[in-house]
Each structure stands twice: as structure tokens, then as C-alpha cells.
Design an enzyme around this catalytic site. Structure first.
Site, mmCIF file in Angstrom:
data_model
loop_
_atom_site.group_PDB
_atom_site.id
_atom_site.type_symbol
_atom_site.label_atom_id
_atom_site.label_comp_id
_atom_site.label_asym_id
_atom_site.label_seq_id
_atom_site.Cartn_x
_atom_site.Cartn_y
_atom_site.Cartn_z
ATOM 1 N N ARG A 115 -28.255 15.566 -27.386
ATOM 2 C CA ARG A 115 -29.551 16.225 -27.475
ATOM 3 C C ARG A 115 -30.507 15.249 -28.151
ATOM 4 O O ARG A 115 -30.326 14.884 -29.306
ATOM 5 C CB ARG A 115 -29.475 17.497 -28.318
ATOM 6 C CG ARG A 115 -29.060 18.731 -27.565
ATOM 7 C CD ARG A 115 -30.228 19.307 -26.750
ATOM 8 N NE ARG A 115 -29.835 20.568 -26.144
ATOM 9 C CZ ARG A 115 -29.305 20.673 -24.943
ATOM 10 N NH1 ARG A 115 -29.118 19.586 -24.213
ATOM 11 N NH2 ARG A 115 -28.982 21.844 -24.449
ATOM 12 N N TYR A 162 -28.622 32.742 -22.557
ATOM 13 C CA TYR A 162 -29.751 32.110 -23.250
ATOM 14 C C TYR A 162 -30.388 31.023 -22.403
ATOM 15 O O TYR A 162 -31.604 31.015 -22.182
ATOM 16 C CB TYR A 162 -29.263 31.541 -24.581
ATOM 17 C CG TYR A 162 -30.356 30.967 -25.444
ATOM 18 C CD1 TYR A 162 -31.310 31.796 -26.030
ATOM 19 C CD2 TYR A 162 -30.422 29.602 -25.707
ATOM 20 C CE1 TYR A 162 -32.314 31.276 -26.837
ATOM 21 C CE2 TYR A 162 -31.417 29.074 -26.515
ATOM 22 C CZ TYR A 162 -32.362 29.908 -27.081
ATOM 23 O OH TYR A 162 -33.351 29.384 -27.888
ATOM 24 N N ASP A 163 -29.543 30.099 -21.885
ATOM 25 C CA ASP A 163 -30.070 28.971 -21.105
ATOM 26 C C ASP A 163 -30.862 29.457 -19.890
ATOM 27 O O ASP A 163 -32.008 29.058 -19.672
ATOM 28 C CB ASP A 163 -28.916 28.080 -20.624
ATOM 29 C CG ASP A 163 -28.048 27.550 -21.755
ATOM 30 O OD1 ASP A 163 -28.329 27.884 -22.922
ATOM 31 O OD2 ASP A 163 -27.097 26.815 -21.465
ATOM 32 N N ARG A 215 -25.354 27.969 -36.762
ATOM 33 C CA ARG A 215 -25.886 26.648 -36.415
ATOM 34 C C ARG A 215 -25.307 25.598 -37.346
ATOM 35 O O ARG A 215 -24.914 25.871 -38.476
ATOM 36 C CB ARG A 215 -27.413 26.658 -36.495
ATOM 37 C CG ARG A 215 -28.051 27.618 -35.517
ATOM 38 C CD ARG A 215 -29.536 27.426 -35.459
ATOM 39 N NE ARG A 215 -30.225 28.647 -35.080
ATOM 40 C CZ ARG A 215 -31.491 28.708 -34.769
ATOM 41 N NH1 ARG A 215 -32.233 27.610 -34.786
ATOM 42 N NH2 ARG A 215 -32.058 29.846 -34.434
ATOM 43 N N VAL A 216 -25.301 24.386 -36.865
ATOM 44 C CA VAL A 216 -24.555 23.343 -37.566
ATOM 45 C C VAL A 216 -25.142 23.048 -38.940
ATOM 46 O O VAL A 216 -24.404 22.840 -39.915
ATOM 47 C CB VAL A 216 -24.465 22.076 -36.676
ATOM 48 C CG1 VAL A 216 -25.826 21.440 -36.456
ATOM 49 C CG2 VAL A 216 -23.501 21.074 -37.282
ATOM 50 N N VAL A 217 -26.467 23.041 -39.094
ATOM 51 C CA VAL A 217 -27.063 22.719 -40.394
ATOM 52 C C VAL A 217 -26.717 23.792 -41.418
ATOM 53 O O VAL A 217 -26.248 23.491 -42.523
ATOM 54 C CB VAL A 217 -28.587 22.548 -40.275
ATOM 55 C CG1 VAL A 217 -29.221 22.420 -41.666
ATOM 56 C CG2 VAL A 217 -28.926 21.315 -39.445
ATOM 57 N N ARG A 267 -22.857 30.559 -22.435
ATOM 58 C CA ARG A 267 -24.181 30.270 -22.993
ATOM 59 C C ARG A 267 -25.300 30.569 -22.005
ATOM 60 O O ARG A 267 -26.475 30.419 -22.336
ATOM 61 C CB ARG A 267 -24.260 28.794 -23.404
ATOM 62 C CG ARG A 267 -23.238 28.362 -24.431
ATOM 63 C CD ARG A 267 -23.203 26.851 -24.595
ATOM 64 N NE ARG A 267 -24.427 26.342 -25.180
ATOM 65 C CZ ARG A 267 -24.552 25.954 -26.442
ATOM 66 N NH1 ARG A 267 -23.516 26.046 -27.271
ATOM 67 N NH2 ARG A 267 -25.680 25.491 -26.914
ATOM 68 N N PRO A 327 -23.221 21.022 -25.343
ATOM 69 C CA PRO A 327 -23.747 19.739 -24.853
ATOM 70 C C PRO A 327 -23.354 18.582 -25.756
ATOM 71 O O PRO A 327 -23.267 18.724 -26.978
ATOM 72 C CB PRO A 327 -25.268 19.953 -24.850
ATOM 73 C CG PRO A 327 -25.506 21.064 -25.804
ATOM 74 C CD PRO A 327 -24.304 21.943 -25.733
ATOM 75 N N PHE A 347 -22.870 23.778 -42.256
ATOM 76 C CA PHE A 347 -22.433 22.687 -43.117
ATOM 77 C C PHE A 347 -22.915 22.886 -44.555
ATOM 78 O O PHE A 347 -22.168 22.645 -45.508
ATOM 79 C CB PHE A 347 -22.949 21.347 -42.584
ATOM 80 C CG PHE A 347 -22.214 20.842 -41.361
ATOM 81 C CD1 PHE A 347 -21.182 21.560 -40.790
ATOM 82 C CD2 PHE A 347 -22.576 19.634 -40.775
ATOM 83 C CE1 PHE A 347 -20.508 21.092 -39.664
ATOM 84 C CE2 PHE A 347 -21.907 19.145 -39.653
ATOM 85 C CZ PHE A 347 -20.873 19.886 -39.097
#
Length: 319
Positions: A282, A149-150, A190-192, A146, A279, A195
Site C-alpha cells: 500500500r 467494504y472494497d 488496525r495495525v497501529v 473483505r 494486500p 501494536f
């Protein structure tokens, strides 16, 4: 909301999820808007409805190359923001953050424009401070999957503050936490979006780890409002960085259960190994945003998810 004085505003990454909403809001406020995007993750469909406005212009351009235009303000949003996309070509991701920042800062310096950097909560890494405050320096792996990006975003922040100190450039740095809403890409991982799509299709809801890691989800309209307030903040010498996100904290399991409830889906929940350097917590501390620009989110997770689900239903039905 009263119309503000007309400005010409450049939005890099303007055809993306967040950028398209920002362009829309800037137009509503009476501004001339120049949308710049290379369409790596941005989509023309996100901005087609804005083409009716004579005050909106699109330019296909990659910010890793210099750009020569005349504007009053610059919002630098250009960069893939989801792990699926930024890990696809990690070298290009770093170039977009670093070379892109150099090119946009150089443009801002030449034309004396105010410039805002869309940074990220990822600069905090896997945080040892909870919730995260702006003075926290982070816990980031500089050589992990990652890191493109970070560390790219961390380097961009460095460049912004060096241009501010060395050249007196008027800068704003927003550290954006998880944001969701209509126009999220279906394949962004992404999680949203994951799902919602899995629930609508009746597929298993995939949770990585045990689902006890936490995230804070900010609806896109709230986030755009925060960015614009930060850009227009007076006095002009306030630079940030400023956390912009929703301090409401939810476990990934809670999010999955909420999506199942709102969609009425019968999907089962399955568990997979947690990705490297993902992580565990958050949550933004937004005290600075509250005290400086009078901003805090107003849209509840349930309400924002309903709007997002309706968008995904309509979008998937059309393809």
C-alpha cells in the site's frame, strides 16, 4: 489560517475517528457543523468536547435511511472502516456504502449541495501497480471476506460519478490510505492501534505473515487538511478521485519496531498466518494532490506515533 465564509456542513460518520477530527477542524474554520452518526463504530466521547460550541449539532441517524436537512456541503464518511468492524455485519457494511451513498447523493441533488465521498485505498485491492495511481482500476476479489467494504466503496464511487454525469452534481471523491492518530478505536483491529495497545500492556506484538508487507501511514491532521482542500478546490468541476495518504512506505515489521522503541516496551514479536486477501503493498502516488490542491503530508511517522501513543496512554488509564 484565515476564517473561511461560514457554511453549514453535514458530516456523516462524524463521531468516528476521522469524522470527529473533521468536525473539529470545520468548526475552527467558522462553519456550522451537523454531525450525523448511528454510533455503530463512532463514539460520543469523540465529540463531547465539541458540544460546548453553539455551532455544533449532533443527530443520531443511520444513512441507509433517507435524511432531510438543509446544508451547503456534505462529507460522506459513514461506514465502518476496519476489517474487524466491517466484517462483523458484511451485508450492513455494503448497505451503508451503497444505500448510504444513494441517500446522501439524493439529498445533495435536492438541496444542490457539494458532496465529498470518503472512499478508500481498498478500491485498489491487492495492487499490481506500485505505487497506486488514481487511473489504476485495481485488483479486487469481489467475493472474498473483505469484499463488502472494497466493493461497497467501489460501487459508491460509481454512484457518485453517475450522479455527476446524469444530474450535474458537484462531487469530490477522496481515496483515503491508512490513517492513524488520537481517537482511533481500541478494538478496531488496525495495525497501529493493535501494536500500541499490545506494547503498552506488555503483550506480544502480533504480526500477520512475515511482516514484510508494506503500508503507508498518514497522521489524521494531515488527512483532514487534504479532505478540506479537496472539497474547497477551485475550479469546482474537479471531481477526483484523488489519493490522500502518506507516500512514506514502511514494512509492518518496521512499524512494530518503531512502536516498541517509542513506548519502551519489552513486548516480544510473534507471527500469525496472513489473513485472506490482505494486500501486500500500500503506497499512494499523491502527484495529483500535490499539483491540484497543493497538498502533501507534513507530519513524520515518529512524531505522529508519539502523539497517538500519548492518547492511548491517557485513554487506557481512564477506563
Amino acid at each position: 489560517m484565515p476564517l473561511m465564509k461560514e457554511k453549514t456542513v453535514l458530516v456523516t460518520g462524524g463521531a468516528g475517528f476521522l469524522g470527529s477530527h473533521l468536525c473539529e477542524r470545520l468548526l475552527e474554520q467558522g462553519n456550522e457543523v451537523l454531525c450525523v452518526d448511528n454510533y455503530f463504530t463512532g463514539r460520543k466521547q469523540n465529540i463531547l468536547h465539541l458540544l460546548e460550541s453553539p455551532h455544533f449539532e449532533i443527530l443520531r441517524h443511520d444513512v441507509t435511511f433517507p435524511l432531510y436537512v438543509e446544508v451547503d456541503e456534505i462529507y460522506n464518511l459513514a461506514c465502518p472502516a476496519s476489517p474487524v468492524h466491517y466484517q462483523f455485519d458484511p451485508v450492513q457494511t455494503t448497505k451503508t456504502s451503497v444505500h448510504g451513498a444513494i441517500n446522501m447523493l439524493g439529498l445533495a441533488k435536492r438541496i444542490k449541495a457539494k458532496i465529498l465521498q470518503a472512499s478508500t485505498s481498498e478500491v485498489y485491492g491487492d495492487p499490481e501497480m506500485h505505487p497506486q495511481r488514481e487511473e489504476y482500476w485495481g485488483n479486487v476479489n469481489p467475493i472474498g471476506p473483505r469484499s463488502c467494504y472494497d466493493e461497497g466503496k467501489r460501487c459508491a464511487e460509481t454512484l457518485f460519478f453517475d450522479y455527476h454525469r446524469q444530474h450535474g452534481l458537484e462531487i469530490k471523491v477522496a481515496r483515503i490510505f491508512n490513517t492513524y492518530g488520537p481517537r482511533m478505536a481500541l478494538d478496531d483491529g488496525r495495525v497501529v492501534s493493535n501494536f500500541i495497545l499490545q506494547a503498552l500492556r506488555g503483550e506480544p506484538i502480533t504480526i500477520y505473515g512475515e511482516g514484510q508487507q508494506t503500508r503507508s501511514f498518514c497522521y489524521v491532521d494531515d488527512l483532514v487538511e487534504g479532505m478540506i482542500r479537496l472539497m474547497n478546490d477551485t475550479p469546482g468541476d474537479f471531481t477526483g478521485p484523488m489519493n490522500l495518504g502518506n507516500p512514506g512506505e514502511f514494512t509492518i515489521m518496521e512499524l512494530a519496531e518503531t512502536v516498541l522503541e517509542l513506548t519502551g516496551s519489552k513486548s516480544e514479536i510473534v507471527f500469525r498466518p496472513l489473513p485472506e486477501n490482505d494486500p501486500m503493498q500500500r503506497k499512494p502516488d499523491i502527484s495529483l494532490a500535490k499539483s491540484t490542491i497543493g497538498w502533501e503530508p507534513t507530519i513524520r511517522l515518529h512524531d505522529g506515533l508519539r502523539k497517538t501513543i500519548e492518547y492511548f496512554k491517557a485513554f487506557t488509564a481512564s477506563i
